[in-house]
Design a protein around this motif. Structure first.
Motif, PDB file in Angstrom:
ATOM      1  N   SER A 118      -1.233   0.305  -7.241  1.00 14.96           N
ATOM      2  CA  SER A 118      -1.154   1.373  -6.259  1.00 14.96           C
ATOM      3  C   SER A 118      -0.854   2.716  -6.919  1.00 14.96           C
ATOM      4  O   SER A 118       0.018   2.793  -7.782  1.00 14.96           O
ATOM      5  CB  SER A 118       0.005   1.062  -5.318  1.00 14.96           C
ATOM      6  OG  SER A 118      -0.482   0.928  -4.053  1.00 14.96           O
ATOM      7  N   GLY A 119      -1.586   3.742  -6.525  1.00 13.80           N
ATOM      8  CA  GLY A 119      -1.300   5.085  -7.025  1.00 13.80           C
ATOM      9  C   GLY A 119      -1.861   5.370  -8.404  1.00 13.80           C
ATOM     10  O   GLY A 119      -1.539   6.389  -9.003  1.00 13.80           O
ATOM     11  N   THR A 120      -2.725   4.511  -8.942  1.00 14.94           N
ATOM     12  CA  THR A 120      -3.261   4.760 -10.291  1.00 14.94           C
ATOM     13  C   THR A 120      -4.512   5.649 -10.263  1.00 14.94           C
ATOM     14  O   THR A 120      -5.040   6.009 -11.316  1.00 14.94           O
ATOM     15  CB  THR A 120      -3.612   3.441 -11.026  1.00 14.94           C
ATOM     16  OG1 THR A 120      -4.362   2.622 -10.133  1.00 14.94           O
ATOM     17  CG2 THR A 120      -2.371   2.713 -11.492  1.00 14.94           C
ATOM     18  N   GLY A 121      -5.010   5.965  -9.071  1.00 14.68           N
ATOM     19  CA  GLY A 121      -6.132   6.914  -8.999  1.00 14.68           C
ATOM     20  C   GLY A 121      -7.465   6.263  -8.650  1.00 14.68           C
ATOM     21  O   GLY A 121      -8.516   6.830  -8.950  1.00 14.68           O
ATOM     22  N   LYS A 122      -7.439   5.120  -7.971  1.00 17.06           N
ATOM     23  CA  LYS A 122      -8.708   4.416  -7.696  1.00 17.06           C
ATOM     24  C   LYS A 122      -9.627   5.249  -6.804  1.00 17.06           C
ATOM     25  O   LYS A 122     -10.818   5.372  -7.053  1.00 17.06           O
ATOM     26  CB  LYS A 122      -8.416   3.041  -7.047  1.00 17.06           C
ATOM     27  CG  LYS A 122      -7.643   2.106  -7.963  1.00 17.06           C
ATOM     28  CD  LYS A 122      -7.446   0.749  -7.351  1.00 17.06           C
ATOM     29  CE  LYS A 122      -6.543   0.781  -6.141  1.00 17.06           C
ATOM     30  NZ  LYS A 122      -5.144   1.156  -6.463  1.00 17.06           N
ATOM     31  N   GLU A 123      -9.025   5.835  -5.762  1.00 17.15           N
ATOM     32  CA  GLU A 123      -9.870   6.614  -4.849  1.00 17.15           C
ATOM     33  C   GLU A 123     -10.420   7.861  -5.555  1.00 17.15           C
ATOM     34  O   GLU A 123     -11.589   8.226  -5.381  1.00 17.15           O
ATOM     35  CB  GLU A 123      -9.077   7.007  -3.597  1.00 17.15           C
ATOM     36  CG  GLU A 123      -9.929   7.801  -2.631  1.00 17.15           C
ATOM     37  CD  GLU A 123      -9.352   7.918  -1.228  1.00 17.15           C
ATOM     38  OE1 GLU A 123      -8.391   7.210  -0.910  1.00 17.15           O
ATOM     39  OE2 GLU A 123      -9.892   8.744  -0.473  1.00 17.15           O
TER      40      GLU A 123
ATOM     41  N   GLN B  25       0.869  -1.172   0.000  1.00 20.21           N
ATOM     42  CA  GLN B  25       0.000   0.000   0.000  1.00 20.21           C
ATOM     43  C   GLN B  25       0.907   1.223   0.000  1.00 20.21           C
ATOM     44  O   GLN B  25       1.848   1.288   0.775  1.00 20.21           O
ATOM     45  CB  GLN B  25      -0.808  -0.033   1.289  1.00 20.21           C
ATOM     46  CG  GLN B  25      -1.982   0.860   1.273  1.00 20.21           C
ATOM     47  CD  GLN B  25      -2.436   1.118   2.683  1.00 20.21           C
ATOM     48  OE1 GLN B  25      -1.875   0.608   3.634  1.00 20.21           O
ATOM     49  NE2 GLN B  25      -3.440   1.930   2.808  1.00 20.21           N
ATOM     50  N   THR B  26       0.656   2.207  -0.877  1.00 10.88           N
ATOM     51  CA  THR B  26       1.644   3.279  -0.967  1.00 10.88           C
ATOM     52  C   THR B  26       1.357   4.509  -0.134  1.00 10.88           C
ATOM     53  O   THR B  26       2.274   5.180   0.271  1.00 10.88           O
ATOM     54  CB  THR B  26       1.805   3.769  -2.418  1.00 10.88           C
ATOM     55  OG1 THR B  26       0.525   3.905  -2.963  1.00 10.88           O
ATOM     56  CG2 THR B  26       2.658   2.862  -3.218  1.00 10.88           C
ATOM     57  N   SER B  27       0.090   4.843   0.099  1.00 10.28           N
ATOM     58  CA  SER B  27      -0.149   6.115   0.750  1.00 10.28           C
ATOM     59  C   SER B  27       0.249   6.060   2.211  1.00 10.28           C
ATOM     60  O   SER B  27       0.060   5.053   2.858  1.00 10.28           O
ATOM     61  CB  SER B  27      -1.621   6.472   0.632  1.00 10.28           C
ATOM     62  OG  SER B  27      -2.383   5.344   0.866  1.00 10.28           O
TER      63      SER B  27
ATOM     64  N   LEU C  67       4.486  10.345  -9.464  1.00  8.18           N
ATOM     65  CA  LEU C  67       4.695  11.504 -10.343  1.00  8.18           C
ATOM     66  C   LEU C  67       4.375  12.790  -9.571  1.00  8.18           C
ATOM     67  O   LEU C  67       5.119  13.766  -9.611  1.00  8.18           O
ATOM     68  CB  LEU C  67       3.805  11.397 -11.599  1.00  8.18           C
ATOM     69  CG  LEU C  67       3.803  12.607 -12.524  1.00  8.18           C
ATOM     70  CD1 LEU C  67       5.168  12.823 -13.162  1.00  8.18           C
ATOM     71  CD2 LEU C  67       2.760  12.443 -13.646  1.00  8.18           C
ATOM     72  N   GLU C  68       3.275  12.763  -8.839  1.00  5.21           N
ATOM     73  CA  GLU C  68       2.868  13.933  -8.054  1.00  5.21           C
ATOM     74  C   GLU C  68       3.979  14.316  -7.064  1.00  5.21           C
ATOM     75  O   GLU C  68       4.379  15.479  -6.976  1.00  5.21           O
ATOM     76  CB  GLU C  68       1.563  13.591  -7.302  1.00  5.21           C
ATOM     77  CG  GLU C  68       0.940  14.759  -6.592  1.00  5.21           C
ATOM     78  CD  GLU C  68      -0.407  14.383  -5.940  1.00  5.21           C
ATOM     79  OE1 GLU C  68      -0.773  13.181  -5.924  1.00  5.21           O
ATOM     80  OE2 GLU C  68      -1.082  15.288  -5.449  1.00  5.21           O
ATOM     81  N   ASN C  69       4.524  13.322  -6.344  1.00  9.22           N
ATOM     82  CA  ASN C  69       5.595  13.603  -5.371  1.00  9.22           C
ATOM     83  C   ASN C  69       6.832  14.146  -6.065  1.00  9.22           C
ATOM     84  O   ASN C  69       7.493  15.046  -5.556  1.00  9.22           O
ATOM     85  CB  ASN C  69       5.987  12.335  -4.601  1.00  9.22           C
ATOM     86  CG  ASN C  69       4.858  11.847  -3.726  1.00  9.22           C
ATOM     87  OD1 ASN C  69       3.933  12.594  -3.431  1.00  9.22           O
ATOM     88  ND2 ASN C  69       4.900  10.585  -3.334  1.00  9.22           N
TER      89      ASN C  69
HETATM   90  N1  LIG Z   1      -6.255  11.137 -13.361  1.00  9.38           N
HETATM   91  C1  LIG Z   1      -5.778  11.849 -12.347  1.00  9.38           C
HETATM   92  N2  LIG Z   1      -5.780  13.207 -12.409  1.00  9.38           N
HETATM   93  C2  LIG Z   1      -5.285  13.940 -11.392  1.00  9.38           C
HETATM   94  N3  LIG Z   1      -4.764  13.424 -10.263  1.00  9.38           N
HETATM   95  C3  LIG Z   1      -4.754  12.099 -10.140  1.00  9.38           C
HETATM   96  C4  LIG Z   1      -5.270  11.247 -11.168  1.00  9.38           C
HETATM   97  N4  LIG Z   1      -5.145   9.959 -10.761  1.00  9.38           N
HETATM   98  C5  LIG Z   1      -4.584  10.003  -9.535  1.00  9.38           C
HETATM   99  N5  LIG Z   1      -4.353  11.277  -9.156  1.00  9.38           N
HETATM  100  C6  LIG Z   1      -3.730  11.707  -7.883  1.00  9.38           C
HETATM  101  O1  LIG Z   1      -2.717  10.744  -7.577  1.00  9.38           O
HETATM  102  C7  LIG Z   1      -2.726  10.415  -6.185  1.00  9.38           C
HETATM  103  C8  LIG Z   1      -3.001   8.919  -6.023  1.00  9.38           C
HETATM  104  O2  LIG Z   1      -4.349   8.632  -6.386  1.00  9.38           O
HETATM  105  P1  LIG Z   1      -5.292   7.662  -5.513  1.00  9.38           P
HETATM  106  O3  LIG Z   1      -5.044   7.853  -4.063  1.00  9.38           O
HETATM  107  O4  LIG Z   1      -6.668   7.843  -6.007  1.00  9.38           O
HETATM  108  O5  LIG Z   1      -4.674   6.270  -5.987  1.00  9.38           O
HETATM  109  P2  LIG Z   1      -5.038   4.784  -5.522  1.00  9.38           P
HETATM  110  O6  LIG Z   1      -5.139   3.971  -6.754  1.00  9.38           O
HETATM  111  O7  LIG Z   1      -6.213   4.831  -4.622  1.00  9.38           O
HETATM  112  O8  LIG Z   1      -3.734   4.367  -4.739  1.00  9.38           O
HETATM  113  P3  LIG Z   1      -3.554   3.224  -3.581  1.00  9.38           P
HETATM  114  O9  LIG Z   1      -3.803   1.902  -4.201  1.00  9.38           O
HETATM  115  O10 LIG Z   1      -2.117   3.381  -3.202  1.00  9.38           O
HETATM  116  O11 LIG Z   1      -4.499   3.581  -2.495  1.00  9.38           O
HETATM  117  C9  LIG Z   1      -3.790  11.282  -5.554  1.00  9.38           C
HETATM  118  O12 LIG Z   1      -3.193  12.446  -5.004  1.00  9.38           O
HETATM  119  C10 LIG Z   1      -4.704  11.622  -6.710  1.00  9.38           C
HETATM  120  O13 LIG Z   1      -5.366  12.837  -6.493  1.00  9.38           O
END
Ligand SMILES: Nc1ncnc2c1ncn2[C@@H]1O[C@H](COP(=O)(O)OP(=O)(O)OP(=O)(O)O)[C@@H](O)[C@H]1O
Ligand SMILES: [Mg+2]
Length: 471
Positions: A181-186, A4-6, A374-376
């Motif tokens: 992880s980190g692909t934007g699911k949430e 888990q990355t966050s 990428l954001e970091n």
């Molecule tokens: N398409 C997008 N446009 C803008 N920001 C994005 C996009 N996808 C992801 N992000 C940003 O990237 C970060 C990671 O996204 P998010 O937490 O939704 O990922 P996740 O798939 O839930 O990761 P994990 O599996 O680690 O919980 C967040 O800060 C989110 O706002």
């Protein structure tokens, strides 16, 4: 490995504890013990001092002696009950005051500990109550966070994702979002909720990997006062609080088989029974689940219930890894630059340009931590960049220079650093092996290696942060 990355909001490092006792050895001992879970622990030598400390800084759990010179623990409990109703109060008693402590349980104290302490009991209590407090705080923060967030989608793959988001937003069907992880699911889950006809209703997220089974149940289903130690008042579960809105079940693959069964029942019957209650309550919600492991594979291996899988994935959205949607990178980069500069700088700030070489480096990187990484990277580049242009050297991605720099560093590595690296290498191999043996089931893995589930998760998070830092 699928970590888990966050940085988890459920990390006990976010928990503030205050220990109040006029005996220094008791204060020091409890502080050392509770700090070993990673919590922030402060101490006060009197109830009067404790009240000052509580005014100065939010506290989640107070441990207080009953008998102290000046104001007593009982009086402190009354004050806390009046002013800070969310604080959990635990009383410390000697043999002479057990009856009084029991009476205080009627007056709002959650628990009492008798001296000499049972360290295991204290740690188990802080873990249980602590995760509950963090889960509540997380839900309270939901509405404050992520306002004004944009969803960047460029290219065919992401256009398809956007179309799906739009379609499912209009129907109250369960959605399963999968991706690494980190692909934007949430973010996608929030996007679906925000575009839905119930966007004004709550969006409540719960991270299934961060909470032990018992807490998942109490947080989602609610409980009656006295249902378990620390249940000092009735609590409404998330399924009830959401009132027609969206429940987001993050990392759903980590639910135990027992809990999977309980969830299936709620989805089928649309009723919940709070812990310690005999009455079923009707609930109304849409569920969105996320997993960074292919759930279908887990079903085939027998680790996830097939019937629950089909209930959750009425609609399925898959988010590709960032290196499979490189066309999004320029747009994401400029979006994160703007976001970071408005977040980090007090004054109006001229946004730096990105040099073509830096953009090439960003576009060709493999991004194991995906969009979050990428954001970091962009945030860091913005802070360390001193001129008007972001160059490849500001990105901290591995290239010729940084490789030779790291070789040089290796030759000069100190004893402490080498030890740290050796420990990390051992932990990484050990965790991978044990997770392979248990097919990724963290609870079983923790049991096999004699750690608590929370301790194993802490190691996994640390390893992953290190992995992302060095990538
Ligand atoms: N398409 C997008 N446009 C803008 N920001 C994005 C996009 N996808 C992801 N992000 C940003 O990237 C970060 C990671 O996204 P998010 O937490 O939704 O990922 P996740 O798939 O839930 O990761 P994990 O599996 O680690 O919980 C967040 O800060 C989110 O706002
Ligand atoms: Mg997530």
């Amino acid at each position: 490995m699928n970590f888990q990355t966050s940085p988890s909001p459920y990390d006990l490092a976010n928990l503030n504890v205050l220990v109040v006792d006029d005996q220094e050895d008791v204060r020091g001992g409890l502080k050392r013990l509770i700090s070993s879970l990673g919590c922030q622990v402060e101490t006060s030598s009197s109830a009067e001092d404790a009240l000052q400390a509580l005014k100065a800084k939010p506290v989640d759990i107070v441990f207080t002696d009953l008998k102290m010179g000046g104001m007593s623990g009982e009086e402190l409990l009354k004050e806390i009950n009046q002013r800070w109703t969310d604080i959990v109060v635990v009383l410390i008693t000697g043999h002479g005051t057990i009856e009084l402590a029991v009476a205080c349980l009627q007056n709002g104290a959650s628990h009492f500990l008798t001296k000499p302490f049972d360290n295991k009991e204290i740690l188990a209590f802080v873990e249980r109550v602590g995760y509950g407090v963090l889960a509540k705080r997380q839900v309270k923060n939901q509405s404050k966070r992520k306002k004004g967030q944009s969803f960047i989608a460029v290219g065919n793959k992401m256009r398809r994702v956007l179309e799906l988001v739009e379609q499912v937003a209009q129907r109250k069907v369960p959605v399963l979002i999968e991706g690494a992880s980190g692909t934007g699911k949430e973010l996608v889950a929030r996007e679906i909720h925000n575009r839905s006809p119930v966007s004004e209703k709550p969006f409540l997220a719960i991270n299934c990997i961060a909470l032990p089974d018992s807490l998942l149940e109490s947080e989602l289903f609610g409980y009656k006062k006295g249902a378990f130690t620390g249940a000092h008042k009735d609590s409404t579960g998330l399924f009830e609080q959401v009132q027609g809105g969206t429940i987001f079940l993050d990392e759903v693959s980590s639910m135990s088989p027992l809990f999977q069964g309980k969830l299936l029942r709620v989805l089928q019957e649309k009723t919940v029974r709070p812990l310690g209650s005999n009455a079923e309550k009707h609930v109304d919600f849409r569920v969105i689940a996320a997993s960074n492991q292919g759930l279908k594979k887990l079903v085939e291996k027998g680790d996830f219930r097939e019937d629950l899988y089909y209930r959750l994935q009425v609609m399925n959205i898959f988010l590709p890894a960032l290196n499979e949607r490189q066309e999004c990178i320029p747009a994401l980069t400029s979006y994160f630059l703007k976001q970071a500069s408005s977040e980090f700088f007090y004054e109006e700030y001229q946004l730096p340009k990105i040099s073509p070489a830096a953009m090439d480096a960003l576009s060709n990187h493999t991004w194991p931590g995906n969009i979050r990484q990428l954001e970091n990277t962009i945030q860091r580049a913005l802070i360390i960049n001193k001129g008007e242009t972001i160059l490849p050297s500001h990105l901290g991605l591995s290239d010729e220079t940084s490789v030779s720099e790291s070789l040089l560093e290796q030759e000069l590595t100190s004893y402490e650093e080498s030890k740290k690296q050796a420990i990390e290498a051992f932990q990484s191999e050990y965790v991978q092996t044990i997770l392979q043996r248990t097919n990724g089931n963290i609870s079983h893995a923790a049991e096999m290696c004699g750690l608590t589930r929370a301790a194993l998760q802490r190691i996994m998070r640390k390893l992953e942060q290190e992995q992302i830092r060095t990538n």
